[in-house]
Design a protein around this motif. Structure first.
Motif, PDB file in Angstrom:
ATOM      1  N   GLY A   1     -73.659   7.086  32.525  1.00 35.80           N
ATOM      2  CA  GLY A   1     -74.958   6.433  32.559  1.00 35.80           C
ATOM      3  C   GLY A   1     -74.898   5.169  31.717  1.00 35.80           C
ATOM      4  N   HIS A   2     -74.285   4.489  32.111  1.00 34.78           N
ATOM      5  CA  HIS A   2     -73.806   3.645  31.124  1.00 34.78           C
ATOM      6  C   HIS A   2     -73.789   1.829  31.672  1.00 34.78           C
ATOM      7  N   TRP A   3     -74.688   1.249  31.567  1.00 28.34           N
ATOM      8  CA  TRP A   3     -75.197   0.299  32.212  1.00 28.34           C
ATOM      9  C   TRP A   3     -74.273  -0.853  32.810  1.00 28.34           C
ATOM     10  N   LEU A   4     -73.741  -0.669  34.320  1.00 30.94           N
ATOM     11  CA  LEU A   4     -72.862  -1.680  35.092  1.00 30.94           C
ATOM     12  C   LEU A   4     -73.349  -3.265  35.421  1.00 30.94           C
ATOM     13  N   ASP A   5     -72.778  -4.138  35.144  1.00 28.72           N
ATOM     14  CA  ASP A   5     -73.437  -5.503  35.459  1.00 28.72           C
ATOM     15  C   ASP A   5     -72.827  -5.877  36.601  1.00 28.72           C
TER      16      ASP A   5
ATOM     17  N   LEU B   1     -75.321  -5.344  42.052  1.00 28.31           N
ATOM     18  CA  LEU B   1     -76.789  -5.489  41.657  1.00 28.31           C
ATOM     19  C   LEU B   1     -76.931  -4.613  40.296  1.00 28.31           C
ATOM     20  N   GLY B   2     -77.012  -4.909  39.527  1.00 25.15           N
ATOM     21  CA  GLY B   2     -76.695  -3.940  38.262  1.00 25.15           C
ATOM     22  C   GLY B   2     -77.200  -2.341  38.221  1.00 25.15           C
ATOM     23  N   ILE B   3     -76.202  -1.743  37.491  1.00 24.29           N
ATOM     24  CA  ILE B   3     -76.822   0.005  38.607  1.00 24.29           C
ATOM     25  C   ILE B   3     -76.191   0.193  36.579  1.00 24.29           C
ATOM     26  N   GLU B   4     -76.839   1.581  37.024  1.00 32.77           N
ATOM     27  CA  GLU B   4     -76.519   2.539  36.224  1.00 32.77           C
ATOM     28  C   GLU B   4     -75.438   3.386  36.514  1.00 32.77           C
ATOM     29  N   HIS B   5     -74.479   3.926  35.596  1.00 32.34           N
ATOM     30  CA  HIS B   5     -73.129   4.542  36.854  1.00 32.34           C
ATOM     31  C   HIS B   5     -73.539   5.766  36.853  1.00 32.34           C
TER      32      HIS B   5
END
Length: 57
Positions: free
Chosen positions: A18-22, A10-14
Motif C-alpha cells: 500500500g505504499h506509494w511508488l514513484d 506511472l506512480g502507483i500504490e504497491h
C-alpha cells in the motif's frame, strides 16, 4: 511463485504493502500481481543491462 522485476512508469500504490511508488522505481511482482498493472501501462518489465561488447582476457 516466481517473481519478476518491473519498472514503474506511472506512480502507483504497491499492491501488497500500500505504499506509494514513484515513476522509475523497481519492484518485484508475481505474474498475477503484474497482470493489470502491465495492461494499464503502470509498469513495464525491467530492461536487462546492455552488453558492453568487451571480452575478458
Amino acid at each position: 511463485m516466481e517473481r519478476k522485476t518491473y519498472t514503474v512508469q506511472l506512480g502507483i500504490e504497491h499492491p501488497r504493502t500500500g505504499h506509494w511508488l514513484d515513476a522509475g522505481a523497481d519492484l518485484e511482482l508475481a505474474d498475477a500481481e503484474a497482470t493489470m498493472l502491465l495492461a494499464s501501462g503502470h509498469v513495464v518489465p525491467k530492461a536487462e543491462p546492455a552488453a558492453t561488447g568487451k571480452k575478458a582476457k
